[in-house]
Design a protein around this motif. Structure first.
Motif, PDB file in Angstrom:
ATOM      1  N   GLY A 241      33.618  43.317  32.792  1.00  0.00           N
ATOM      2  CA  GLY A 241      32.547  42.656  32.050  1.00  0.00           C
ATOM      3  C   GLY A 241      32.992  41.447  31.257  1.00  0.00           C
ATOM      4  N   ARG A 242      34.299  41.116  31.300  1.00  0.00           N
ATOM      5  CA  ARG A 242      34.750  39.896  30.616  1.00  0.00           C
ATOM      6  C   ARG A 242      34.018  38.689  31.196  1.00  0.00           C
TER       7      ARG A 242
ATOM      8  N   GLN B 267      30.669  37.691  33.296  1.00  0.00           N
ATOM      9  CA  GLN B 267      29.349  38.249  33.555  1.00  0.00           C
ATOM     10  C   GLN B 267      28.708  37.609  34.792  1.00  0.00           C
ATOM     11  N   PRO B 268      27.766  38.320  35.436  1.00  0.00           N
ATOM     12  CA  PRO B 268      27.063  37.737  36.580  1.00  0.00           C
ATOM     13  C   PRO B 268      26.478  36.370  36.246  1.00  0.00           C
TER      14      PRO B 268
ATOM     15  N   ASP C 173      28.252  33.683  35.579  1.00  0.00           N
ATOM     16  CA  ASP C 173      29.235  32.844  34.878  1.00  0.00           C
ATOM     17  C   ASP C 173      29.956  31.936  35.870  1.00  0.00           C
TER      18      ASP C 173
ATOM     19  N   ASN D 256      26.049  38.754  41.214  1.00  0.00           N
ATOM     20  CA  ASN D 256      25.258  39.784  40.538  1.00  0.00           C
ATOM     21  C   ASN D 256      26.002  41.099  40.613  1.00  0.00           C
ATOM     22  N   ARG D 257      25.906  41.872  39.539  1.00  0.00           N
ATOM     23  CA  ARG D 257      26.724  43.076  39.415  1.00  0.00           C
ATOM     24  C   ARG D 257      26.326  44.145  40.421  1.00  0.00           C
TER      25      ARG D 257
ATOM     26  N   HIS E 265      32.413  50.776  35.008  1.00  0.00           N
ATOM     27  CA  HIS E 265      31.692  49.504  35.048  1.00  0.00           C
ATOM     28  C   HIS E 265      30.724  49.345  33.880  1.00  0.00           C
TER      29      HIS E 265
END
Length: 245
Positions: A32-33, A35-36, A38, A82-83, A101
């Protein structure tokens, strides 16, 4: 602004530099450092910052693109995808993967009984008429259903309860009983879901599901569990690293 991920490389290690880089970049995404959506540091800047060749950096980035973690679009550069929930080919449970996650997993036990199953028995190396403890669970993250998990357990570890299964992952419940799977045979595939599966997972008729069957054993070769699972293909991937023999 592009977030420059800290990277530490061991140039004396037998692990290839591209693999060391890919692993640390993957961790930045899955933790998560990053993010989708970024923006991702471009290939040339990353190569210059780390003192690596462009082919080395390119190979690391291509690994992450192939795993669905990064997107490369002409004219827009590289961004975080996207995650999705990514499972590596290792002995973890979906519950563990979701927690890793940053998701909040929940479980609904759909069925829990003692029964015989020829396929499960064959996978576990026991006679076809051996009573096994069968359980079916719906695993979700928040309000979103992710998977339907069907498992069969030998009688030695079959005293699991509905409360325990709804509280924790199956492997955690087994570890509480001193049972630890150390090796497994796993098969991955894909298919169309059945009508009941579509309803449980909120899928359309044309949506595919990923499938995974797994027979797991402990260090002495005793069977631990057999699983036949399906996952939403739009939210889940299974990562496999293949090494040269």
């Amino acid at each position: 602004m592009v977030d420059r991920v800290p990277v530490t490389l061991d140039r004396r290690s037998p692990v290839p530099l591209y693999h060391q880089l890919a692993e640390q970049l993957r961790e930045a995404v899955t933790s998560g450092r990053l993010q989708p959506g970024d923006p991702f540091e471009n290939e040339l800047a990353l190569a210059e910052r780390l003192g690596l060749s462009r082919p080395t950096v390119r190979r690391a980035i291509q690994d992450l693109v192939a795993q669905g973690l990064l997107l490369r679009r002409r004219g827009l550069g590289t961004t975080v995808a996207n995650r999705q929930i990514h499972r590596r080919a290792e002995l973890t449970s979906l519950y563990d993967d979701l927690q890793r996650h940053g998701e909040t997993p929940s479980t609904t036990v759909l069925d829990l009984r003692t029964a015989t199953d020829e396929t499960a028995a064959r996978a576990l190396g026991v006679p076809a008429d051996t009573p096994l403890h069968a359980l079916i669970r719906l695993r979700s993250a928040g309000e979103r259903p992710f998977a339907i998990l069907r498992n069969w357990l030998p009688s030695a570890v079959g005293d699991v309860t509905r409360t325990q299964l709804e509280r924790d992952g199956l492997y955690a419940v087994l570890r509480e009983r001193g049972v630890r799977p150390v090796v497994a045979h796993q098969t991955i595939g894909a298919r169309r879901p059945t009508a009941p599966e579509r309803r449980r997972l909120a899928l359309r008729a044309t949506d595919p599901v990923l499938t995974m069957t797994r027979a797991a054993f402990d260090a002495t070769g005793n069977p631990v569990e057999y699983g036949d699972h399906i996952y939403r293909a739009d939210a889940y991937t299974i990562d496999v690293t293949i090494d040269e023999r």
